[in-house]
Design a protein around this motif. Structure first.
Motif, PDB file in Angstrom:
ATOM      1  N   GLU A  32      10.260 -45.573  49.881  1.00  0.00           N
ATOM      2  CA  GLU A  32      10.359 -45.732  51.171  1.00  0.00           C
ATOM      3  C   GLU A  32      11.309 -44.887  52.048  1.00  0.00           C
ATOM      4  O   GLU A  32      12.158 -44.241  51.336  1.00  0.00           O
ATOM      5  CB  GLU A  32      11.201 -47.205  51.263  1.00  0.00           C
ATOM      6  N   ARG A  33      11.124 -44.697  53.354  1.00  0.00           N
ATOM      7  CA  ARG A  33      11.658 -43.638  53.930  1.00  0.00           C
ATOM      8  C   ARG A  33      13.163 -44.109  54.388  1.00  0.00           C
ATOM      9  O   ARG A  33      13.375 -45.149  54.833  1.00  0.00           O
ATOM     10  CB  ARG A  33      10.559 -43.381  55.181  1.00  0.00           C
ATOM     11  N   PRO A  34      14.090 -43.189  53.988  1.00  0.00           N
ATOM     12  CA  PRO A  34      15.319 -43.807  54.151  1.00  0.00           C
ATOM     13  C   PRO A  34      15.742 -43.812  55.850  1.00  0.00           C
ATOM     14  O   PRO A  34      15.132 -42.894  56.496  1.00  0.00           O
ATOM     15  CB  PRO A  34      16.261 -42.728  53.602  1.00  0.00           C
ATOM     16  N   SER A  35      16.385 -44.659  56.183  1.00  0.00           N
ATOM     17  CA  SER A  35      17.122 -44.725  57.558  1.00  0.00           C
ATOM     18  C   SER A  35      18.329 -43.773  57.774  1.00  0.00           C
ATOM     19  O   SER A  35      18.260 -43.712  59.031  1.00  0.00           O
ATOM     20  CB  SER A  35      17.624 -46.346  57.719  1.00  0.00           C
ATOM     21  N   HIS A  36      18.842 -43.443  56.778  1.00  0.00           N
ATOM     22  CA  HIS A  36      19.804 -42.503  57.024  1.00  0.00           C
ATOM     23  C   HIS A  36      19.301 -41.179  57.255  1.00  0.00           C
ATOM     24  O   HIS A  36      17.940 -40.616  56.987  1.00  0.00           O
ATOM     25  CB  HIS A  36      20.667 -42.337  55.729  1.00  0.00           C
ATOM     26  N   GLN A  37      20.176 -39.947  57.447  1.00  0.00           N
ATOM     27  CA  GLN A  37      19.732 -38.431  57.837  1.00  0.00           C
ATOM     28  C   GLN A  37      19.484 -38.056  56.479  1.00  0.00           C
ATOM     29  O   GLN A  37      19.858 -38.277  55.422  1.00  0.00           O
ATOM     30  CB  GLN A  37      20.802 -37.714  58.388  1.00  0.00           C
ATOM     31  N   ILE A  38      18.332 -37.134  56.489  1.00  0.00           N
ATOM     32  CA  ILE A  38      17.928 -36.280  55.379  1.00  0.00           C
ATOM     33  C   ILE A  38      18.479 -34.851  55.293  1.00  0.00           C
ATOM     34  O   ILE A  38      18.181 -34.225  56.476  1.00  0.00           O
ATOM     35  CB  ILE A  38      16.283 -36.242  55.124  1.00  0.00           C
ATOM     36  N   HIS A  39      18.989 -34.255  54.546  1.00  0.00           N
ATOM     37  CA  HIS A  39      19.246 -32.853  54.282  1.00  0.00           C
ATOM     38  C   HIS A  39      18.624 -32.135  53.446  1.00  0.00           C
ATOM     39  O   HIS A  39      18.046 -32.534  52.292  1.00  0.00           O
ATOM     40  CB  HIS A  39      20.768 -32.686  54.014  1.00  0.00           C
TER      41      HIS A  39
END
Length: 1388
Positions: free
Chosen positions: A1272-1279
């Motif tokens: 599932e795509r996270p709701s938080h930011q991705i680095h």
């Protein structure tokens, strides 16, 4: 010793990635066949011709060029893909041959490519055969002239003139001649091997002697009858004329024609016509007669006189022990372990020679490491001074030979030689404890060095070792024990060893009698110095690697006895006959009905476990369809096979019908602990087939991929055998103590009486249980249990109101049971039994019960009062509880058929003198009287010493005995002399055990009436994972010594049960290695349990391959041979580990693995500096190598592949499978992607890895544990982390932010490593994420400002990465076998 003075051979250096990219071959590959190029040019035959002419022939078949071509997948993607008879040419054929040879040299699968397109292989093979017969084209097919030219260039580096090819060929042939002479000796030995030429049966020493006498007496008769010139020979006794010298002296003067006539009379040659002269040369005729009739040198006698410890003459002779830099080319005069053997003697002899040479190679490495660390120098007074120290070696203070025993009759060497060695242990306490912990039979080496180098000379590993250190002598010895202050050997036992004062310790050691006799003979006859007055170093070795002497001694003992293996196993071990002949379906004594005990959880589970079978239950009531079940199988073969009288075929429906009989386990008593332990695992149908096969007689082979429940299957087989055949004994053998302990801990959780369990060896202290299952631990348990049972007898006596002290001994307890308990029980039975078909009143069962007071402490009420049958079962269960007490203490109910084994020393000594019978007056059984010591705890009352009790426990009491294969080899002689017996063998980790170490456990008992009593052999392993560790590449590749017996059985076609469902890892992680197995799927819980469905917090992916470029311009480094390190990867791995811990991951759920020892040490070093002592982060569960971690698992694995120049030994697919299968939930691999993605063997795994981004994607604001679902795509930011310094800086800032936020305490954390150029700013995949990333970067800069203020206050000490403390010198290895330090130990 001549070999020792020569320069060490050079290893083949693999080209670097930059060199590969610069090559013409690589440029061609990028155009025509490179796997990563999407659009390639069409096939062009001229390309193959050009490559062969310009790259292969012009370079004189240089390995480097061929290596480049093979690695670029030239064979897979261009040569064979486009091969057909129309395009076949000499260049084409030779190109394919070169690629196949290179694959064999690299020890990677060579034929997989041909399997994908097999239609043209017959034509290709025919062309190769024809080409090999064309002599005039020899130069085109001779690949060795270039290698010979390089050899001559290396010998004489100053040669500048062109080398004549005639000289090259001459030197080449000379080298081949020397090799052939060694091979000729091997051929000569096998021509006279102890085997019948017609039947193939093995011949004994007596039979060989008889054959020799028959031959020479027939020659004497012929000489007497027809050749007067040989009368002297004919009338001599055999012993005077059967040597080679005597035969040559007698037959040498004869003419060629006479020699021919003698040979023709013996039917060795056709007869000569009258007046015709022989055409054979005299030398041939003479050799024909002499070689046939000379006395054969006894191989057994030679082995018996051979010293088992290697000396300096063998250790550094590379003609005997090849160097580690074996390239895989050429032929060596070494025995091979192939698929077939002539006889068991041949099998043992090959293993003996190879194991002896391999252990010698390992000893050479250990001696070189320890002695070089001690830095022996020449002192200014002419003696020896040691400038360094070694953990595994100490200077000798004094050495004295204290005993030389007389030889045995018929031998010329002493029976025993003992000496005392004194050393000064002025070292650290932990090292002192290791030296004081030397056990009996541990092997040490006594070394003499006389260095010529002055004090302070630096040791150079590239120069010859012997010359630098001045090593003169090496002799082996075996520890008997350490001496106490009174000069007596401190015996091993349950009592703690005494603490000695001071630092001087003296050890009593056994010397090799054969070697001592040879040395003394040399001293007396040749005036040589006494070796035993010169020793100045003693060296010990790591215990796991030091069993060579015991193993060689065991093999030698086996060769001196008649090896009796079961008839059903004999031909399979030798590699002949039907490989499936030992499968249970073909065994004549297969068992029709088996009790599966608690294997099945329900009737539905049973039906699902036998797909394709009709299940017929003997009872109709569904309520009674509960386990345990007895199953009757249709018989498919052997004596029990159904045959119709009229010749009709068996009903196919009957052949597929299982008759299932549910049965109730008898009530064992009213207490909760009386209830049997139950299996809770729902086995799959393949696991059930493995369990069924293991319960039947014969050979069972179970292939268990990672996570498929091999151990659970093994434990259930053991449990079922224990309950089905209570009189049989099962031997459990594993490769490692860890695997044995895991198996044992699961066995203890099943319904097996712990008094029947015994764990032999020194690994029992690692068992995660408070109970001690060692020999002395079991003896203590039995004695304590005896007292406990006698207390119960006393309580029963009190409850019955019987006067006297009946609980004093087992003897008095036996009389009490016979005359008080049995009489009351029989009286009770007479009152409550069914009379005249009428059931007594239910209340009578309780009211007449005589033991109410005894069971007052049981859960009440004892009797339910609902039905007569239920209460009677409870009453009988109570009596079974009482009866078991007395059964264990003393009384043994036996039938008239029971026998006492008079051949067993324990029964003969302790049973027979006290033997008498007493017939019970009211029952048709016989009871041994109380004076008979033959059952359970009564024997321990009569046996007084702990040693006798432990022997009795091993031989008579224990039903399940566990040991490692090493312990089996060490203790075989002791076990056989004790009369140890067993009926079944179960081997775990079979694919990791050497051939000979697998074979020895078959022979730990004496045969009965000339036959082995072994009934079952269950082997469980996985030949797709790493094989036994063989350090020397020549023995590993050429002699095939790494092939386990399990693997050989699979190769010859022995049927296997392949477990096909794993429950360890996520399905996505399983895909990285399941391509290697047959239909490996996933158990349902892998898809259903929350831990598998949940994402890995802080990471976008559950597995990822992270590309790591050079750090400060350096990729891999090699400070010592094969000691590979990669600082960039080490820092990256540790940074990710710290990141995970900061997110909340438990450190013990993370393990860091690598493929090389050097990188393991470097990662531990980085952890020590970065976070090892930080309570917020801590240390990972383990930092070790892939090889060492086999058989273990953890939730999250960080894997460093280290290499940047060549793939290295990860190209062995078995190592890849182990590396990919250790993680349950998350796997993050750090590697140079451009190197590994081009490797053909790694393609199935790396094609999945490279399908995901090659930069680490993290979600730093997501804490552990997370609610996000996997995928599932996270709701938080991705680095997106681009490189190691960026990740290290990010973790540093994250840590500082956490410290400043919590304000609980400040931790000292070293700042991250810095690149020469500034790292790139953090980027993300999407625009809004990029904006958030810039905000985070701004925050990080503010945190950096705070950090700078702290640094100005002097609270942090910044250290540059190039100031890493220097790694200690270490003789690195290509595998992990050389490391035995504790995994979590801090590097000192």
């Amino acid at each position: 010793m001549a070999a020792a003075s020569s320069a060490p051979p050079k290893k083949i250096v693999a080209p670097t990635v930059s060199q590969i990219n610069a090559e013409y071959v690589t440029q061609l590959a990028n155009k025509y066949w490179a796997p990563h190029v999407k659009k390639t040019l069409s096939f062009d035959l001229k390309v193959i011709e050009d490559v062969y002419t310009k790259e292969i022939v012009r370079s004189k078949f240089a390995i480097r060029k061929i290596m480049l071509l093979e690695f670029s997948q030239y064979l897979e993607n261009y040569l064979w893909m486009n091969y057909s008879p129309e395009v076949s040419s000499k260049a084409y054929l030779m190109s394919i041959c070169c690629m196949v040879n290179e694959k064999f040299r690299e020890n990677v699968p060579a034929w997989e490519t041909f399997k994908k397109k097999p239609e043209h292989f017959p034509f290709f093979f025919k062309c190769i055969l024809e080409a090999s017969l064309v002599e005039n084209e020899r130069s085109g097919f001779d690949q060795r002239s270039g290698a010979a030219a390089h050899f001559l260039t290396d010998v004489d580096g100053s040669t500048t003139c062109p080398i004549s090819m005639d000289k090259v060929h001459y030197c080449e042939r000379f080298i081949e001649l020397m090799l052939d002479l060694e091979l000729l000796d091997m051929l000569k030995f096998y021509t006279g091997f102890e085997i019948n030429d017609q039947t193939g049966n093995a011949l004994t020493e007596n039979e060989m002697t008889t054959i020799h006498y028959d031959r020479i007496t027939s020659l004497q008769r012929a000489a007497f009858a027809h050749f007067p010139e040989l009368y002297d020979f004919a009338l001599s006794n055999v012993a005077a004329v059967d040597t080679r010298d005597a035969l040559v002296k007698l037959f040498g003067p004869l003419s060629s024609n006479v020699l021919h006539q003698v040979a023709s009379y013996l039917c060795l040659l056709p007869p000569l016509a009258e007046g015709e002269d022989t055409t054979h040369e005299k030398e041939f005729l003479l050799e024909l007669l002499v070689s046939r009739h000379e006395r054969r040198i006894s191989q057994i006698q030679q082995l018996n006189q051979m010293p088992l410890y290697p000396t300096e003459k063998i250790i550094w002779d590379e003609n005997i022990v090849p160097t580690e830099y074996y390239s895989g080319e050429g032929c060596l005069a070494l025995p091979k372990l192939n698929l077939q053997f002539l006889t068991l003697h041949d099998y043992l002899l090959r293993n003996f020679n190879l194991f002896r040479l391999e252990s010698t190679y390992e000893i050479r490495q250990d001696i070189e490491d320890s002695v070089s660390r001690m830095k022996p120098w020449l002192s200014e007074y002419g003696g020896v001074v040691f400038g360094g120290w070694a953990r595994m070696a100490q200077p000798i203070v004094s050495f004295t030979v204290v005993e030389v025993a007389k030889p045995n009759i018929g031998e010329n060497w002493p029976m025993r030689v003992r000496a005392d060695v004194t050393i000064n242990l002025n070292v650290r306490d932990n090292i002192k404890d290791e030296w004081e912990g030397l056990r009996k039979h541990d092997v040490c080496f006594l070394i003499t060095v006389r260095p010529m180098q002055p004090y302070g000379t630096k040791f150079d590993r590239r120069q010859p070792f012997v010359e630098q250190t001045g090593l003169v002598y090496v002799r082996g010895c075996e520890i008997q024990g350490m001496l106490d202050e009174k000069g007596r050997v401190i015996e091993e036992g349950p009592e703690p060893k005494p603490r000695l004062k001071g630092d001087c310790r003296t050890y009593r050691v056994f010397l090799d009698p054969n070697q001592y006799q040879q040395d003394m003979t040399n001293t007396i006859q040749n005036g040589a110095e006494d070796v035993y007055e010169t020793f100045n170093i003693i060296m010990r070795r790591k215990p796991k690697e030091n069993n060579f002497k015991a193993l060689l001694e065991t093999i030698r003992n086996l060769m001196n006895t008649d090896c009796v293996v079961p008839d059903w196993l004999h031909d399979i071990i030798l590699g002949y006959g039907d490989p499936s002949s030992a499968h249970y379906s073909k065994m004549p004594n297969q068992i029709a009905t088996l009790d599966f005990n608690d294997t099945f959880l329900s009737i539905d589970h049973l039906k699902a476990s036998f797909p394709g079978y009709n299940v017929k239950v003997t009872v109709d009531n569904p309520i009674l369809h509960v386990p345990p079940f007895r199953i009757t199988f249709p018989m498919k073969g052997g004596k029990g096979m159904k045959r119709k009288e009229d010749g009709n075929e068996e009903n196919p429906e009957e052949a597929k019908t299982l008759i299932v009989e549910p049965h109730v386990i008898p009530n064992r008593g009213p207490y909760p602990y009386n209830q049997p332990k139950r299996n809770t695992i729902q086995f799959t149908h393949t696991q059930i087939e493995a369990i069924r096969a293991g319960m039947q007689p014969g050979l069972t082979m179970v292939v268990g991929p990672p996570g498929t429940g091999k151990t659970d299957v093994a434990v259930q087989i053991i449990s079922n055998l224990y309950h089905n055949f209570p009189e049989q004994r099962t031997l459990i053998v594993t490769h490692s103590n860890q695997a044995l302990n895991q198996l044992f801990e699961k066995i203890m959780a099943l319904d097996i009486d712990e008094r029947h369990l015994l764990r032999l060896g020194h690994g029992e202290e690692e068992l995660e249980t408070e109970k001690d299952f060692s020999r002395y631990g079991r003896v203590n348990y039995v004695l304590a249990r005896r007292l406990e049972l006698l207390r119960e007898v006393g309580r029963l006596q009190e409850s019955l109101g019987v006067p006297g002290d009946v609980s004093y001994t087992c003897e008095t307890a036996g009389h009490f049971f016979l005359y008080q308990v049995m009489s009351r029980w029989e009286e009770y039975i007479s009152k409550v039994k069914v009379k005249g078909g009428k059931l007594p009143d239910v209340a009578d069962v309780s009211s007449f019960f005589p033991f109410h007071q005894y069971f007052a402490n049981a859960p009440q009420p004892v009797f339910k009062g609902k039905s007569y049958e239920e209460d009677m079962e409870i009453a009988e269960g109570c009596f079974r509880h009482i009866k078991k007490i007395f059964t264990q203490l003393e009384v043994r109910h036996v039938t008239v058929k029971d026998k006492v084994d008079l051949a067993n020393p324990i029964e003969k000594f302790y049973v027979v003198p006290k033997f008498s019978f007493a017939q019970h007056p009211r029952r048709n059984v016989y009871l041994y009287t109380a004076s008979l010591a033959c059952k359970e705890f009564r024997a321990f009352e009569l046996l007084r010493s702990g040693l006798d009790r432990s022997k009795y426990l091993l031989v008579k009491e224990a039903k399940i005995i566990a040991m490692t294969c090493t312990h089996a080899a060490l203790k075989r002689r002791d076990l056989v002399e004790l009369g140890f017996k067993y009926d079944n063998i179960l081997m775990e980790e079979s694919a990791q055990i050497l051939e000979i170490e697998t074979f020895i456990p078959l022979l730990l008992q004496n045969p009965q009436d000339g036959f082995s009593r072994l009934k079952r052999w269950i082997m469980i392993g996985d030949h797709h994972q790493l094989p036994p560790v063989i350090k020397n590449m020549a023995f590993q590749k050429y002699s095939n010594m790494e092939q386990s017996l399990f693997t050989r059985f699979v190769r010859v076609g022995v049927p296997t049960v392949d477990l096909d469902a794993q429950g360890r890892a996520r399905a996505s992680l399983c895909n990285l290695y399941n391509w290697r197995y047959k239909n490996l799927g996933n158990l349902p819980h892998v898809q259903l349990l929350p831990e598998f469905r949940t994402a890995n917090a802080g990471f976008l992916y559950d597995f990822q391959l992270i590309n790591v470029e050079d750090f400060n311009g350096v990729g891999e480094s090699e400070p010592n041979p094969y000691f590979y390190q990669n600082l960039g990867e080490a820092e990256y791995v540790v940074a990710v580990f710290m990141y995970m811990c900061l997110l909340g991951y438990p450190a013990d759920r993370i393990s860091i693995l690598t493929t090389y020892n050097g990188q393991k040490h470097l990662i531990r070093d980085v952890i020590n500096q970065r976070c090892g002592n930080n309570p917020l982060i801590g240390r990972p569960n383990k930092v070790t190598t892939v090889d060492r971690f086999q058989g273990q698992q953890n939730d999250y694995i960080l894997l460093s592949l280290v290499r940047t120049k060549a793939v290295g030994h990860l190209r062995d697919v078995r190592r890849l499978v182990v590396a990919m299968s250790r993680a349950r939930l998350g796997l993050y691999i750090f590697a140079r992607v451009s190197l590994f993605q081009n490797c053909f063997e790694l393609t199935p795994a790396f094609s999945q890895l490279t399908a995901r981004p090659l930069h680490l994607h993290i979600v730093p604001t997501e804490c552990f544990p997370t609610a996000r679902q996997n995928g599932e795509r996270p709701s938080h930011q991705i680095h997106v982390i681009k490189n190691m310094p960026q990740m290290a800086n990010f973790v540093y800032n994250m840590y500082m932010h956490m410290i400043q936020s919590t304000r609980h305490h400040q931790q000292h954390l070293l700042p991250p490593p810095a690149m020469i150029e500034e790292p790139e700013t953090t980027q993300t995949e999407e625009a809004e994420v990029e904006g958030e990333g810039q905000g985070l970067q701004k925050g990080a800069e503010e945190e950096n400002t705070v950090m700078e203020d702290i640094l100005k206050e002097g609270e942090f000490n910044m250290v540059e990465v190039n100031e890493h403390r220097k790694m200690p010198e270490h003789p690195g290895r290509d595998s992990d076998s050389g490391d035995s330090e504790p995994e979590n130990e801090t590097e000192k």
